[in-house]
Scaffold this motif. Structure first.
Motif, PDB file in Angstrom:
ATOM      1  N   ILE A  13       0.843  -1.204   0.000  1.00 18.61           N
ATOM      2  CA  ILE A  13       0.000   0.000   0.000  1.00 18.61           C
ATOM      3  C   ILE A  13       0.877   1.254   0.000  1.00 18.61           C
ATOM      4  CG2 ILE A  13      -1.604   1.372   1.403  1.00 18.61           C
ATOM      5  CD1 ILE A  13      -2.873  -1.378   2.218  1.00 18.61           C
ATOM      6  N   LEU A  14       1.892   1.265   0.842  1.00 23.76           N
ATOM      7  CA  LEU A  14       2.759   2.440   0.923  1.00 23.76           C
ATOM      8  C   LEU A  14       3.634   2.585  -0.325  1.00 23.76           C
ATOM      9  CD1 LEU A  14       3.791   2.208   4.674  1.00 23.76           C
ATOM     10  CD2 LEU A  14       2.172   3.824   3.635  1.00 23.76           C
ATOM     11  N   ALA A  15       3.981   1.477  -0.966  1.00 29.26           N
ATOM     12  CA  ALA A  15       4.833   1.520  -2.157  1.00 29.26           C
ATOM     13  C   ALA A  15       4.039   1.817  -3.418  1.00 29.26           C
ATOM     14  CB  ALA A  15       5.573   0.197  -2.316  1.00 29.26           C
ATOM     15  N   GLN A  16       2.721   1.735  -3.338  1.00 25.94           N
ATOM     16  CA  GLN A  16       1.857   1.908  -4.506  1.00 25.94           C
ATOM     17  C   GLN A  16       2.136   3.182  -5.304  1.00 25.94           C
ATOM     18  OE1 GLN A  16       0.578  -0.522  -5.610  1.00 25.94           O
ATOM     19  NE2 GLN A  16      -1.260  -0.120  -6.687  1.00 25.94           N
ATOM     20  N   PRO A  17       2.294   4.347  -4.683  1.00 26.79           N
ATOM     21  CA  PRO A  17       2.569   5.551  -5.481  1.00 26.79           C
ATOM     22  C   PRO A  17       3.875   5.442  -6.286  1.00 26.79           C
ATOM     23  CG  PRO A  17       1.969   6.153  -3.245  1.00 26.79           C
ATOM     24  CD  PRO A  17       2.122   4.659  -3.271  1.00 26.79           C
ATOM     25  N   PHE A  18       4.842   4.706  -5.778  1.00 23.08           N
ATOM     26  CA  PHE A  18       6.118   4.558  -6.469  1.00 23.08           C
ATOM     27  C   PHE A  18       6.053   3.514  -7.572  1.00 23.08           C
ATOM     28  CE2 PHE A  18       7.003   5.911  -2.097  1.00 23.08           C
ATOM     29  CZ  PHE A  18       7.543   7.169  -2.369  1.00 23.08           C
ATOM     30  N   ILE A  19       5.209   2.509  -7.396  1.00 22.11           N
ATOM     31  CA  ILE A  19       5.057   1.444  -8.389  1.00 22.11           C
ATOM     32  C   ILE A  19       4.348   1.990  -9.629  1.00 22.11           C
ATOM     33  CG2 ILE A  19       3.930  -0.766  -8.872  1.00 22.11           C
ATOM     34  CD1 ILE A  19       4.388  -1.465  -5.897  1.00 22.11           C
TER      35      ILE A  19
END
Length: 160
Positions: free
Chosen positions: A152-158
């Motif tokens: 969830i936290l990595a989603q913006p970077f993915i």
């Protein structure tokens, strides 16, 4: 299942769905946590039982542990409450309550879902409360929850 394992398991189950539906706020988190520990109000030594002085003793003496608080009737009561007062707190309270019972179904002792109409116990016998099998489940759920939050936290970077 101990409260910490119930909480980890419930949040590991609900987090992906809540994230995908954008359906979780702080009130919902509180409702989910409360609903997850509430069925064990029939046990004076439980997390919630230790925080309410007299009621758990009365409930345990009247219905026993995993008695009426661990039935489909109690779950329907909370689901009805959620439908009468539709907000994230009541909806997640009912969800947490149901998941607690589902999780207890996998214990060695199981629960009597249809009490008082039937005394048949449903038990998938996966773990014993407080034993190594529960500890393994707790750590697996902790890993799942950490991976879910990492995703969830990595989603913006993915998505870049």
């Amino acid at each position: 299942m101990q409260s910490k394992t119930h909480l980890l398991t419930t949040f590991a189950i609900v987090t992906p769905v809540a994230y995908m539906t954008n359906n979780m706020d702080m009130l919902g988190v509180f409702g989910l946590a409360l609903g997850t520990v509430l069925p064990d109000i029939d046990e004076p030594n439980s997390y919630i039982g230790r925080r309410i002085p007299i009621l758990p003793h009365i409930i345990k003496k009247t219905f026993g542990h995993r008695g009426m608080t661990h039935t489909l009737i109690a779950t329907i009561l909370f689901a009805t409450l959620a439908s009468m007062i539709p907000n994230s707190f009541t909806e997640m309270l009912a969800t947490g309550y149901f998941l607690h019972l589902a999780e207890d179904t996998f214990s060695m002792t199981g629960i009597k879902w249809l009490a008082p109409f039937s005394q048949k116990t449903l038990a998938f016998k996966l773990y014993s409360t407080g034993k190594m099998t529960e500890t393994i489940i707790m750590f697996l759920m902790l890993i799942c929850l950490c991976l879910e939050y990492w995703f969830i936290l990595a989603q913006p970077f993915i998505n870049v």
